[in-house]
Enzyme design. Structure first.
Site, mmCIF file in Angstrom:
data_model
loop_
_atom_site.group_PDB
_atom_site.id
_atom_site.type_symbol
_atom_site.label_atom_id
_atom_site.label_comp_id
_atom_site.label_asym_id
_atom_site.label_seq_id
_atom_site.Cartn_x
_atom_site.Cartn_y
_atom_site.Cartn_z
ATOM 1 N N GLY A 157 0.839 -1.190 0.000
ATOM 2 C CA GLY A 157 0.000 0.000 0.000
ATOM 3 C C GLY A 157 0.871 1.236 0.000
ATOM 4 C CB SER A 158 0.047 4.738 0.602
ATOM 5 O OG SER A 158 -0.501 4.668 1.891
ATOM 6 C CB THR A 159 5.223 5.711 1.465
ATOM 7 O OG1 THR A 159 5.741 5.063 0.292
ATOM 8 C CG2 THR A 159 6.364 6.051 2.398
ATOM 9 C CB THR A 184 -0.935 2.974 4.950
ATOM 10 O OG1 THR A 184 -1.864 3.924 4.446
ATOM 11 C CG2 THR A 184 -1.673 1.971 5.802
ATOM 12 C CD GLU A 199 7.135 -5.646 -1.436
ATOM 13 O OE1 GLU A 199 7.541 -4.831 -2.284
ATOM 14 O OE2 GLU A 199 7.843 -6.536 -0.955
ATOM 15 C CD GLU A 243 5.358 -9.340 -0.027
ATOM 16 O OE1 GLU A 243 4.650 -9.185 -1.037
ATOM 17 O OE2 GLU A 243 4.936 -9.195 1.126
HETATM 18 P P1 NDP Z 1 -3.306 2.350 1.328
HETATM 19 O O1 NDP Z 1 -2.033 2.410 2.067
HETATM 20 O O2 NDP Z 1 -4.295 3.425 1.551
HETATM 21 O O3 NDP Z 1 -4.064 0.989 1.635
HETATM 22 C C1 NDP Z 1 -3.506 -0.293 1.421
HETATM 23 C C2 NDP Z 1 -4.240 -1.293 2.274
HETATM 24 O O4 NDP Z 1 -4.006 -0.976 3.653
HETATM 25 C C3 NDP Z 1 -5.745 -1.271 2.114
HETATM 26 O O5 NDP Z 1 -6.260 -2.567 2.326
HETATM 27 C C4 NDP Z 1 -6.166 -0.338 3.216
HETATM 28 O O6 NDP Z 1 -7.514 -0.506 3.553
HETATM 29 C C5 NDP Z 1 -5.234 -0.772 4.319
HETATM 30 N N1 NDP Z 1 -4.993 0.206 5.373
HETATM 31 C C6 NDP Z 1 -5.155 1.550 5.338
HETATM 32 N N2 NDP Z 1 -4.847 2.086 6.545
HETATM 33 C C7 NDP Z 1 -4.460 1.056 7.342
HETATM 34 C C8 NDP Z 1 -3.995 0.963 8.702
HETATM 35 N N3 NDP Z 1 -3.865 2.026 9.475
HETATM 36 N N4 NDP Z 1 -3.685 -0.250 9.180
HETATM 37 C C9 NDP Z 1 -3.775 -1.351 8.403
HETATM 38 N N5 NDP Z 1 -4.235 -1.337 7.128
HETATM 39 C C10 NDP Z 1 -4.548 -0.139 6.596
HETATM 40 O O7 NDP Z 1 -2.915 2.208 -0.198
HETATM 41 P P2 NDP Z 1 -3.893 2.188 -1.429
HETATM 42 O O8 NDP Z 1 -4.942 1.144 -1.249
HETATM 43 O O9 NDP Z 1 -4.286 3.596 -1.690
HETATM 44 O O10 NDP Z 1 -2.922 1.628 -2.585
HETATM 45 C C11 NDP Z 1 -2.134 2.443 -3.362
HETATM 46 C C12 NDP Z 1 -0.725 2.458 -2.840
HETATM 47 O O11 NDP Z 1 -0.180 1.162 -2.857
HETATM 48 C C13 NDP Z 1 0.188 3.284 -3.708
HETATM 49 O O12 NDP Z 1 1.007 4.104 -2.905
HETATM 50 C C14 NDP Z 1 1.051 2.242 -4.419
HETATM 51 O O13 NDP Z 1 2.298 2.683 -4.812
HETATM 52 C C15 NDP Z 1 1.129 1.180 -3.400
HETATM 53 N N6 NDP Z 1 1.438 -0.083 -4.034
HETATM 54 C C16 NDP Z 1 2.684 -0.624 -3.846
HETATM 55 C C17 NDP Z 1 3.036 -1.805 -4.461
HETATM 56 C C18 NDP Z 1 4.375 -2.423 -4.222
HETATM 57 O O14 NDP Z 1 4.515 -3.614 -4.491
HETATM 58 N N7 NDP Z 1 5.367 -1.714 -3.733
HETATM 59 C C19 NDP Z 1 2.119 -2.495 -5.371
HETATM 60 C C20 NDP Z 1 0.843 -1.835 -5.496
HETATM 61 C C21 NDP Z 1 0.535 -0.675 -4.836
HETATM 62 P P3 NDP Z 1 -8.667 0.402 2.853
HETATM 63 O O15 NDP Z 1 -8.299 0.590 1.425
HETATM 64 O O16 NDP Z 1 -9.829 -0.469 3.034
HETATM 65 O O17 NDP Z 1 -8.676 1.659 3.618
#
Ligand code: NDP
Length: 483
Positions: free
Chosen positions: A228-230, A232, A250, A464
């Protein structure tokens, strides 16, 4: 109320959330609500963890061939419903159905099959001592682990985590993004049909800040694999550290694609460079959003590149001729539009795109953005430093190799770089100097699932893929025997 209510998978049963709270799921192409997903609470997570704790010892003791057989069976069931999965993924995320059919769902099937096979052939180390002893490394599953995945490649990244976790003998609590919960819910139902014992795979749907946070905080969850995002990722690391949980993060990227004057720029190569910026509406963490082009070919390259970008068709994701579909949510649409406005404010010249796209018919209210190319921005602008995660690419000229490396490395991220050159020595030299987890030479998104996958700097911690994932989801124990 929409007709479809998704369920959690807990203890082998499809269940509604305990609090009966639900979240709307939108179709990005139309803006309409088409389903609801559980807004699970910490109590749901706790119920899933109890089920997983019950199941974990039996699953860890299950012969590896049987674990692999169940993963292969699940892969078969998904493959048999490829069209249904692809249509659902597209409806949920806004990506073209054709892309989901070509990339997302086949890759999810490959993830399951790859780790099912990899774990069967997995070896551990042994070290003999001349003094009459032998050490061997026993790799034990961790117990109960958490897998949290994002919305951009929903089933693809969900399976990328649960497959190695299950293959190596762990019970799993998994949470897909609340924005794209559908295909994980369908996978959950199929896992029952595949015959996984109750509690081995639990899928708890809900918001990141609620359900996700509860997973990260739960003391019985020994490791968290998160994509997910940096931002989070940083918050998860802060929560998990005091409990000494294993973490694989990641995260985001601001990836460069670097084109040298000596590159062989066939039409096919140029198509790949275009795809590396705009595939999946630019919503792939590996997309090259900064296109660095050697100055001696800059003008000529720009002309050919722009002609191809302008020919990309933004349209209904169900339409086979659409190259780009809709942005995943209205929030993300707004964010990308704000980034484009910021690029203008910073002095960027918009060479094409720059606006929302209004479609007719069923997509009138969808969240579409035209593929956008910007130039005249220095590398230190916000536009070139921050991840946009949309169909926006900046063009940046450079003079020589040293400048290309400085520009490429000159952000806080380090996920992936691609390099286009015919000079093999340069390719090796730069491969060693580019501070990224992945460097592609004359290709992009060419993935071998055995290779380490992940980023450096703010793009994450850990790797991974292949043996790296199996190592992450197990604890090594050294056994030393004197003879
Ligand atoms: P987020 O970080 O917003 O969310 C990722 C996941 O984490 C979602 O399931 C989200 O739930 C969950 N989440 C959010 N807040 C929390 C928390 N406090 N504790 C635990 N889980 C939490 O990312 P996005 O969904 O917006 O995805 C896009 C991002 O992912 C981009 O920055 C992208 O670069 C990155 N990414 C990285 C990859 C890699 O391999 N390096 C591959 C693909 C994407 P919910 O959405 O339900 O809020």
């Amino acid at each position: 109320m929409p007709s479809t209510r998704l369920a959690n998978l807990i203890d082998g049963r499809l269940q509604a959330p305990l609090d009966d709270r639900w979240l709307d799921v939108h179709e990005p192409a139309t803006g309409a609500v088409f389903a609801q997903c559980p807004d699970s609470s910490a109590a749901d997570v706790d119920a899933a963890v109890h089920a997983a704790q019950k199941a974990a010892p039996g699953w860890a003791a299950t012969p590896v061939e049987e674990r692999a057989r169940l993963l292969h069976r699940l892969a078969d069931l998904i493959e048999a419903r490829l069209d249904e999965f692809a249509e659902l993924e597209s409806r949920d995320s806004g990506k073209p159905v054709a892309l989901a059919k070509r990339l997302d769902i086949p890759r999810a099937v490959s993830n399951l099959r790859f780790f099912a096979s990899a774990v069967v052939g997995w070896e551990s180390e042994s070290h003999a001592m001349e003094t009459g002893a032998i050490n061997y490394t026993l790799r034990r599953p961790l117990g109960v682990v958490g897998c949290i995945s994002p919305w951009n490649l929903p089933l693809y990244l969900f399976t990328w985590k649960i497959a190695p976790a299950l293959a190596s003998g762990n019970a799993v609590i998994a949470k897909p993004s609340e924005v794209t919960p559908c295909t994980a819910a369908l996978l959950g139902a199929l896992s029952i049909e595949a015959g996984f014992p109750p509690g081995v795979l639990n899928i708890v749907q809900g918001r990141g800040a609620g359900t996700g946070q509860a997973i990260v905080e739960h003391p019985a969850i020994k490791a968290v694999s998160f994509t997910g995002s940096t931002r989070t990722g940083a918050s998860i690391a802060a929560t998990a550290a005091p409990q000494f949980k294993k973490l694989s993060l990641e995260l985001g990227g601001k990836n460069p694609a670097i084109v040298f004057a000596d590159a062989e720029l066939t039409d096919e190569h140029l198509d790949t460079i275009v795809r590396s910026g705009f595939a999946n509406q630019g919503e792939i963490c590996l997309c090259g959003s900064r296109l660095l082009v050697q100055r001696s070919i800059y003008d000529q390259f720009r002309e050919r590149y722009l002609a191809k970008v302008k020919a990309l068709r933004v349209g209904d994701p169900q339409d086979a001729s659409s190259d780009l579909g809709a942005m995943v949510s209205s929030e993300h649409f707004d964010k990308v539009m704000r980034c484009i406005a910021q690029a203008r404010e910073e002095g960027g010249q918009i060479l094409c795109g720059g606006d929302a796209v209004k479609l007719n018919g069923r997509c009138t209210d969808g969240w579409f953005i035209a593929p956008t190319v910007v130039e005249s921005l220095s590398n230190d602008t916000q536009t070139n430093q921050q991840e946009i995660f949309g169909p926006v690419v900046t063009l940046i000229p450079f003079d020589d190799e040293a400048e290309a490396i400085a520009l490429a490395n000159g952000t806080g991220y380090g996920l992936a770089a691609s390099l286009w050159t015919r000079d093999l020595s340069r390719a090796h030299r730069m491969g060693a100097h580019l501070e990224f987890g992945i460097v592609w030479i004359n290709c992009w998104l060419l993935r071998d699932l055995r290779t380490p996958f992940g980023g450096s700097k703010q793009s994450g911690i850990g790797r991974e893929g292949g043996g790296e994932a199996l190592r992450f989801f197990t604890e090594p124990r050294n056994i030393c025997i004197r003879y």
